[in-house]
Design a protein around this motif. Structure first.
Motif, PDB file in Angstrom:
ATOM      1  N   PHE A 136      -8.222   0.485 -10.034  1.00 54.17           N
ATOM      2  CA  PHE A 136      -7.786  -0.544  -9.095  1.00 54.17           C
ATOM      3  C   PHE A 136      -7.098  -1.660  -9.878  1.00 54.17           C
ATOM      4  N   ALA A 137      -6.116  -2.310  -9.225  1.00 53.17           N
ATOM      5  CA  ALA A 137      -5.359  -3.360  -9.908  1.00 53.17           C
ATOM      6  C   ALA A 137      -5.011  -4.484  -8.960  1.00 53.17           C
ATOM      7  N   THR A 138      -4.797  -5.657  -9.529  1.00 49.45           N
ATOM      8  CA  THR A 138      -4.197  -6.774  -8.807  1.00 49.45           C
ATOM      9  C   THR A 138      -2.888  -7.104  -9.506  1.00 49.45           C
ATOM     10  N   ASN A 139      -1.847  -7.372  -8.707  1.00 50.56           N
ATOM     11  CA  ASN A 139      -0.525  -7.633  -9.248  1.00 50.56           C
ATOM     12  C   ASN A 139       0.009  -8.961  -8.729  1.00 50.56           C
ATOM     13  N   ALA A 191      -4.145   0.551  -6.008  1.00 52.88           N
ATOM     14  CA  ALA A 191      -4.803   1.579  -6.800  1.00 52.88           C
ATOM     15  C   ALA A 191      -3.762   2.349  -7.606  1.00 52.88           C
ATOM     16  N   TYR A 192      -4.209   2.968  -8.678  1.00 51.69           N
ATOM     17  CA  TYR A 192      -3.312   3.773  -9.503  1.00 51.69           C
ATOM     18  C   TYR A 192      -4.091   4.927 -10.117  1.00 51.69           C
ATOM     19  N   GLY A 234       1.237   4.680  -8.511  1.00 46.75           N
ATOM     20  CA  GLY A 234       0.517   3.489  -8.083  1.00 46.75           C
ATOM     21  C   GLY A 234       0.918   3.086  -6.682  1.00 46.75           C
ATOM     22  N   SER A 249       0.253  -0.304  -3.791  1.00 50.07           N
ATOM     23  CA  SER A 249      -0.376  -1.581  -3.455  1.00 50.07           C
ATOM     24  C   SER A 249       0.007  -1.988  -2.044  1.00 50.07           C
ATOM     25  N   GLU A 270      -3.659  -1.578 -22.981  1.00 46.09           N
ATOM     26  CA  GLU A 270      -4.864  -1.054 -22.333  1.00 46.09           C
ATOM     27  C   GLU A 270      -5.956  -0.902 -23.374  1.00 46.09           C
ATOM     28  N   GLY A 317       0.323  -7.270 -13.922  1.00 49.89           N
ATOM     29  CA  GLY A 317      -0.809  -6.576 -13.317  1.00 49.89           C
ATOM     30  C   GLY A 317      -2.027  -6.571 -14.225  1.00 49.89           C
ATOM     31  N   GLY A 329      -5.717  -4.436 -14.399  1.00 44.86           N
ATOM     32  CA  GLY A 329      -6.401  -3.313 -13.788  1.00 44.86           C
ATOM     33  C   GLY A 329      -7.618  -2.845 -14.560  1.00 44.86           C
ATOM     34  N   ALA A 372      -9.895   0.936 -14.900  1.00 46.16           N
ATOM     35  CA  ALA A 372      -9.820   2.358 -14.545  1.00 46.16           C
ATOM     36  C   ALA A 372     -11.019   3.140 -15.075  1.00 46.16           C
TER      37      ALA A 372
END
Length: 196
Positions: free
Chosen positions: A34-37, A60-61, A79, A81, A149, A189, A191, A193
């Motif tokens: 899940f991510a916030t951008n 999500a990605y 991905g 959103s 990452e 972004g 995220g 995972a």
């Protein structure tokens, strides 16, 4: 301010990470997260108001990574959103992305539990009608970016990345648009995972 908070959160996560294997093999496999951008769009070759205030979306990605040698990692990712609204210069009306979908290939270099990567792919957005800004439509185009990452353990990673997108909208849907009009969007972004 929100970008600073995101950077601090990632730095804290990195500092809490223990030592792990020193090669790329730990990245091989499927992952989903899940991510916030935080997105900042603008119009090129259009008289429509330019949204100056960034908007935040959640999505999500997922994808697959493959180790090449001791340190290189290649992979593919998709991905999605949800809605994100951008306040225009005169506070009304809003311009809104209803959804954002992208597919990217990634290539990176593994350093311990860190992966520094670049990405290149395709992005599509659907946007809502807004008086004085646009009618309902969609836009698509090239998306590229860089990121970092970190594996917190064998199954969980956190990341921060920056992407830039240059999209061509449906003809006649952006007010005041002319030949070569584009919707440009830069995004940061953050995220988390799960790796399988």
């Amino acid at each position: 301010m929100r970008l600073t908070i995101s950077a601090i959160a990632l730095t804290a996560a990195v500092s809490a990470t223990g030592a792990m294997a020193q090669d790329a093999s730990q990245w091989t496999g499927f992952y989903a997260g899940f991510a916030t951008n935080i997105i900042s769009p603008e119009f090129d070759n259009s008289t429509a108001p330019t949204p100056l205030q960034e908007g935040t979306s959640f999505g999500a990605y997922g994808g697959y990574n493959y180790a090449v040698g001791d340190n290189f990692v290649v992979g593919a990712e998709v991905g999605y959103s949800g809605p994100v609204a951008f306040q225009t210069t005169n506070t009304t009306p809003d311009f809104e992305f209803d959804n954002v979908l992208n597919a990217r290939v990634r290539g990176g270099y593994a350093l311990g539990n860190a992966l520094v990567y670049g990405s290149l792919g395709y992005q599509m957005v659907n946007y809502s009608a807004a008086t004085g800004v646009s009618s309902e439509g969609s836009a698509d185009g090239l998306v590229y970016g860089i990121g970092l990452e970190m594996l917190l353990n064998e199954q969980v990673s956190v990341r921060m990345d920056y992407t830039s997108t240059h999209m061509n909208p449906d003809a006649g849907t952006i007010d005041g648009g002319s030949s070569g009009e584009q919707i440009d969007a830069n995004a940061v972004g953050l995220g988390v995972a799960l790796h399988f």
